[in-house]
Enzyme design. Sequence first.
Site, mmCIF file in Angstrom:
data_model
loop_
_atom_site.group_PDB
_atom_site.id
_atom_site.type_symbol
_atom_site.label_atom_id
_atom_site.label_comp_id
_atom_site.label_asym_id
_atom_site.label_seq_id
_atom_site.Cartn_x
_atom_site.Cartn_y
_atom_site.Cartn_z
ATOM 1 N N GLY A 13 43.737 9.237 56.030
ATOM 2 C CA GLY A 13 43.446 10.666 56.077
ATOM 3 C C GLY A 13 44.345 11.461 55.159
ATOM 4 N N ASN A 14 44.046 12.733 55.081
ATOM 5 C CA ASN A 14 44.847 13.663 54.287
ATOM 6 C C ASN A 14 45.486 14.674 55.213
ATOM 7 O OD1 ASN A 14 44.216 12.677 51.617
ATOM 8 N ND2 ASN A 14 42.150 13.447 51.979
ATOM 9 N N GLY A 15 46.804 14.811 55.105
ATOM 10 C CA GLY A 15 47.514 15.798 55.902
ATOM 11 C C GLY A 15 48.057 16.881 55.004
ATOM 12 N N ASN A 16 48.884 17.774 55.577
ATOM 13 C CA ASN A 16 49.551 18.772 54.754
ATOM 14 C C ASN A 16 50.399 18.065 53.702
ATOM 15 O OD1 ASN A 16 48.548 21.011 56.071
ATOM 16 N ND2 ASN A 16 50.213 21.052 57.573
ATOM 17 N N PHE A 17 50.202 18.422 52.448
ATOM 18 C CA PHE A 17 51.046 18.003 51.328
ATOM 19 C C PHE A 17 50.793 16.601 50.809
ATOM 20 C CE2 PHE A 17 53.706 20.144 54.614
ATOM 21 C CZ PHE A 17 53.508 21.430 54.163
ATOM 22 N N GLY A 18 50.000 15.774 51.459
ATOM 23 C CA GLY A 18 49.845 14.427 50.939
ATOM 24 C C GLY A 18 48.841 13.593 51.705
ATOM 25 N N ASP A 31 48.591 26.670 65.151
ATOM 26 C CA ASP A 31 47.401 26.029 64.585
ATOM 27 C C ASP A 31 46.811 25.034 65.574
ATOM 28 O OD1 ASP A 31 45.492 25.764 62.624
ATOM 29 O OD2 ASP A 31 46.612 24.300 61.444
#
Length: 363
Positions: A73-78, A194
């Site tokens: 997956g893709n998270g915040n920043f990377g 969030d």
Amino acid sequence: MVQEDDENLRNSMSLRPTSLSTRPTSLSVNGNEKTLPEESVLRSLSTGTLKYPDDEHLYTFSSANLQDLGAIGNGNFGTVYKMRHKETGKLIAVKRIRCNNIGHREQIRLLREHDTIVKSEKGPNIVKFYGAIFSEGDCWICMELMDISMDLLYKRVYMVKNSRLNENVVGHITVCTVDALDYLKKELKIIHRDVKPSNILVDGTGAVKLCDFGICGQLEESFAKTHDAGCQPYLAPERITSSDKYDVRSDVWSLGITLYEIATGKFPYQEWNSLFDQIATVVSGDPPILHPDSDDFHYSLPLVKFINTCLTKDRRHRPKYDTLKSFDFYRIYAVAGPEIEEAKRILGVEAIDTRNHPVDHRG
């Protein structure tokens, strides 16, 4: 974040791998933090060691000690990868962050997220930090591996399998999430900002944990200031239009929207085409209401009361966590018993099933 966020972060933050004496200090954020180049900031997050909660040993490691099992997956920043620590065989999640892709604003968010995870080592239902290294121009942040997000899990259950999550499952998720949010407030003096299904993670044992702390807000006398954070569909009315300070009750609203979605299988509002539509609906319109017999399905009165109270439009009358914990719906599922064990079993099965059968539910 705006300048106020930067100042709060510098005044409150001392980044350490953990509070354990066996882990070295990796970073102190002070008034000069803004002048640090991106690579220096990310390098300073590196611990060079892995420490697992159930293992007293401290493992020195490099990228060569980790087996890449693919992106998850893709998270915040990377990008987040599933990896195996070769020495122990333990599976972990590794977030790889490219130095040249991150500016000052993102640095602040990254430092905030890292600091929250580190300080939450003993917190219930919060993803755990294991360690970090700097390798191949990337910062590798190693964390607890979970199987799937509630966003993907509930959509597979309702939309693909045409089934439902029973109330015991919703109750277990509720208790775990409230406990995590309450810990952030009481122990770290922050609010999440969030809360949404994609930031609630589940694993194959049925454990439920909160993640993504990049936009957590530092509280000043129980109130936060900035309004440029959070996922728009889940924002409380007071965070959409008001310039006033807000508190944990904004997260309670987001929790209500999240639980409504998980319990019913659908988002409580129609799709918005513009911010004006959202303002007209959320700020000017009536709040969502879960009825006991919505959609030809019966919801218990304790569940209905809990969700509808979270969605009280006037913040002044919306409860905080201590009050939520006094509600019957929370108290029923806060006590270990066969209902909770069954809920965890169901969640674990669904988590593994969803992980093994990925489906794009967007749109």
